[in-house]
Design an enzyme around this catalytic site. Structure first.
Site, PDB file in Angstrom:
ATOM      1  N   HIS A 168       0.826  -1.221   0.000  1.00  0.00           N
ATOM      2  CA  HIS A 168       0.000   0.000   0.000  1.00  0.00           C
ATOM      3  C   HIS A 168       0.854   1.262   0.000  1.00  0.00           C
ATOM      4  O   HIS A 168       0.358   2.342  -0.340  1.00  0.00           O
ATOM      5  CB  HIS A 168      -0.985  -0.009   1.165  1.00  0.00           C
ATOM      6  CG  HIS A 168      -0.391   0.260   2.516  1.00  0.00           C
ATOM      7  ND1 HIS A 168      -0.024  -0.741   3.386  1.00  0.00           N
ATOM      8  CD2 HIS A 168      -0.105   1.419   3.150  1.00  0.00           C
ATOM      9  CE1 HIS A 168       0.454  -0.212   4.495  1.00  0.00           C
ATOM     10  NE2 HIS A 168       0.419   1.104   4.382  1.00  0.00           N
ATOM     11  N   THR A 227       2.931  -2.449   9.660  1.00  0.00           N
ATOM     12  CA  THR A 227       1.948  -2.224   8.599  1.00  0.00           C
ATOM     13  C   THR A 227       0.633  -1.592   9.009  1.00  0.00           C
ATOM     14  O   THR A 227      -0.005  -0.947   8.188  1.00  0.00           O
ATOM     15  CB  THR A 227       1.638  -3.551   7.881  1.00  0.00           C
ATOM     16  OG1 THR A 227       0.907  -3.298   6.695  1.00  0.00           O
ATOM     17  CG2 THR A 227       0.863  -4.506   8.765  1.00  0.00           C
ATOM     18  N   ALA A 228       0.169  -1.730  10.258  1.00  0.00           N
ATOM     19  CA  ALA A 228      -1.182  -1.244  10.566  1.00  0.00           C
ATOM     20  C   ALA A 228      -1.386  -1.018  12.044  1.00  0.00           C
ATOM     21  O   ALA A 228      -0.635  -1.514  12.882  1.00  0.00           O
ATOM     22  CB  ALA A 228      -2.229  -2.234  10.052  1.00  0.00           C
ATOM     23  N   ILE A 229      -2.450  -0.259  12.358  1.00  0.00           N
ATOM     24  CA  ILE A 229      -2.882  -0.091  13.741  1.00  0.00           C
ATOM     25  C   ILE A 229      -4.386  -0.311  13.836  1.00  0.00           C
ATOM     26  O   ILE A 229      -5.116  -0.175  12.858  1.00  0.00           O
ATOM     27  CB  ILE A 229      -2.542   1.306  14.302  1.00  0.00           C
ATOM     28  CG1 ILE A 229      -3.190   2.415  13.450  1.00  0.00           C
ATOM     29  CG2 ILE A 229      -1.057   1.504  14.419  1.00  0.00           C
ATOM     30  CD1 ILE A 229      -3.054   3.797  14.051  1.00  0.00           C
ATOM     31  N   LEU A 230      -4.837  -0.633  15.022  1.00  0.00           N
ATOM     32  CA  LEU A 230      -6.266  -0.700  15.318  1.00  0.00           C
ATOM     33  C   LEU A 230      -6.631   0.605  16.010  1.00  0.00           C
ATOM     34  O   LEU A 230      -6.143   0.895  17.106  1.00  0.00           O
ATOM     35  CB  LEU A 230      -6.572  -1.882  16.224  1.00  0.00           C
ATOM     36  CG  LEU A 230      -8.047  -2.127  16.561  1.00  0.00           C
ATOM     37  CD1 LEU A 230      -8.832  -2.450  15.313  1.00  0.00           C
ATOM     38  CD2 LEU A 230      -8.172  -3.253  17.569  1.00  0.00           C
ATOM     39  N   GLY A 243      -6.937 -28.171  -1.946  1.00  0.00           N
ATOM     40  CA  GLY A 243      -8.218 -28.826  -2.182  1.00  0.00           C
ATOM     41  C   GLY A 243      -9.033 -29.120  -0.945  1.00  0.00           C
ATOM     42  O   GLY A 243      -9.755 -30.125  -0.904  1.00  0.00           O
ATOM     43  N   GLY A 299       3.421   7.024   7.879  1.00  0.00           N
ATOM     44  CA  GLY A 299       4.774   7.122   7.365  1.00  0.00           C
ATOM     45  C   GLY A 299       5.672   5.989   7.802  1.00  0.00           C
ATOM     46  O   GLY A 299       6.741   5.777   7.238  1.00  0.00           O
ATOM     47  N   ASN A 300       5.240   5.208   8.809  1.00  0.00           N
ATOM     48  CA  ASN A 300       6.043   4.088   9.272  1.00  0.00           C
ATOM     49  C   ASN A 300       5.738   2.789   8.540  1.00  0.00           C
ATOM     50  O   ASN A 300       6.404   1.780   8.766  1.00  0.00           O
ATOM     51  CB  ASN A 300       5.838   3.861  10.770  1.00  0.00           C
ATOM     52  CG  ASN A 300       6.582   4.857  11.603  1.00  0.00           C
ATOM     53  OD1 ASN A 300       5.977   5.760  12.157  1.00  0.00           O
ATOM     54  ND2 ASN A 300       7.893   4.734  11.670  1.00  0.00           N
ATOM     55  N   SER A 301       4.737   2.775   7.688  1.00  0.00           N
ATOM     56  CA  SER A 301       4.399   1.554   6.954  1.00  0.00           C
ATOM     57  C   SER A 301       5.600   1.046   6.175  1.00  0.00           C
ATOM     58  O   SER A 301       6.254   1.796   5.456  1.00  0.00           O
ATOM     59  CB  SER A 301       3.246   1.813   5.983  1.00  0.00           C
ATOM     60  OG  SER A 301       2.042   1.994   6.660  1.00  0.00           O
ATOM     61  N   ASP A 350       0.052  -7.528   1.225  1.00  0.00           N
ATOM     62  CA  ASP A 350       0.574  -6.175   1.429  1.00  0.00           C
ATOM     63  C   ASP A 350       2.095  -6.148   1.429  1.00  0.00           C
ATOM     64  O   ASP A 350       2.719  -5.440   2.227  1.00  0.00           O
ATOM     65  CB  ASP A 350       0.031  -5.567   2.729  1.00  0.00           C
ATOM     66  CG  ASP A 350       0.117  -4.047   2.735  1.00  0.00           C
ATOM     67  OD1 ASP A 350       0.409  -3.468   1.671  1.00  0.00           O
ATOM     68  OD2 ASP A 350      -0.082  -3.440   3.800  1.00  0.00           O
TER      69      ASP A 350
END
Length: 346
Positions: free
Chosen positions: A98, A218-221, A258, A200-202, A128
């Site tokens: 991203h 990559t992300a925060i809540l 499968g 900016g830290n991603s 990602d």
């Protein structure tokens, strides 16, 4: 709301202190680790060209009646992120997909201030992960660690480029492992940390106190966009396998074995098989409905999401060893990941 920013950890001592004090003349510091790691973390700057529709007539009724088309204008936008050099000789950089999505220009700036135009080697939206390449001498790489060995309570350092300020280092602990079901990515097996995460830290580095790369922040809540101490990083074990495919072919060619899976009845650990496709690799290996997969290639599988994440990062044509439980007995099988028409995800 899940916001895709990367990880900055809360300041913490690298080791527990007995009696709440240090011996005279000594200090708690991770400066030596920081000196070793930070040259391998880069700032990523991107430019995107966006098309903006501008109405030529203010009144939409008149515009529709006279069939007057809108005017499309082009505008340039910029954004900032982070990346980690993982191969100094080849100039390969790992970052989040991203961070570079839709970018027409990608630039990487090293800690010593050198700026390079970066080439996009490949990207995978489902995990990602993106791989960049720069041509430069005297690069420093961050050595990869093993995210499978992480335990809750391990101290970690995070390095990135928050708010475009420049390189910043923070610290925290591993709060949980194997986090999934967040709806951030197609394949989720996150490291959770008590991080103060900012835009900016991603794509920045999550490292252990011995300087080994174990995750990509990559992300925060967050409901507000501000950090609440719940941050997530992609395990380097997953990123490494995705990177191998992107470097080899520029894309990820996924496959399947499968089966459909669910959490085991009674909320036990593992991934219970619900259905097995006839003539699939799972069927040929002898797997059946009701079997509970507990490990793949020696990696413990505690949830269905972990199995999906592992298979999502494994290329079609590769072979895996599966450990599973059946009627109280532990069994093993080796099977091949089959190619799928829906495997390639860019």
């Amino acid at each position: 709301m899940i916001r895709r920013f990367a990880l900055l950890c809360l300041l913490a001592c690298p080791t527990p202190l007995s009696a709440g004090a240090l011996p005279a003349g000594q200090k708690a510091s991770v400066a030596s680790v920081v000196r070793a790691v930070t040259p391998g973390v880069v700032n990523i700057a991107t430019k995107r060209i966006e098309s903006v529709e501008v109405p030529t007539v203010v009144d939409p009724v008149l515009q529709e009646f006279f069939e007057i088309p809108n005017t499309h204008l082009k505008r340039e936008t910029t954004s900032a992120g982070s990346g980690v050099i993982v191969d100094a000789e080849a100039g390969l950089i790992l970052t989040n997909e991203h961070v570079v999505r839709g970018a027409s220009v990608i630039e990487a700036t090293t800690k010593d201030g050198r700026r390079f135009r970066a080439q996009l080697v490949g990207r995978d939206k489902a995990t990602d992960i993106a791989v960049l390449k720069i041509k430069a001498d005297n690069l420093a790489a961050v050595p990869m660690g093993d995210s499978r060995t992480l335990e809750v309570g391990d101290f970690v350092l995070a390095v990135g480029n928050p708010f475009g300020l420049g390189q910043t280092v923070t610290s925290g602990i591993v709060s949980a492992i194997g986090r999934a079901g967040l709806g951030i990515e197609g394949y989720e097996d996150f490291i959770q940390t008590d991080a103060s995460i900012n835009p900016g830290n991603s794509g920045g580095a999550l490292v252990t106190l011995d300087g080994r790369l174990v995750g990509l922040n990559t992300a925060i809540l967050s409901k507000s966009g501000a950090s609440h101490g719940i941050g997530f990083a992609i395990p380097i074990d997953m990123a490494r396998r995705i990177m191998a495919q992107l470097v080899e072919s520029g894309e990820v060619r996924r496959g399947h074995i499968g089966v459909s899976i669910r959490s085991p009845v009674g909320n036990g650990a593992g991934a219970e098989i619900v259905t097995v496709e006839p003539a699939s690799s799972a069927a040929l290996a002898g797997l059946r409905k009701g079997d509970v997969i507990t490990a793949v290639d020696g990696r413990a599988i505690t949830t269905p999401a972990q199995l999906r994440a592992f298979l999502g990062a494994s290329p079609a044509g590769s072979e895996i060893d599966v450990r599973f439980h059946r009627a109280g007995e532990t069994m093993q099988a080796r099977l091949r990941i089959e190619a799928s028409q829906k495997a390639a995800i860019r």
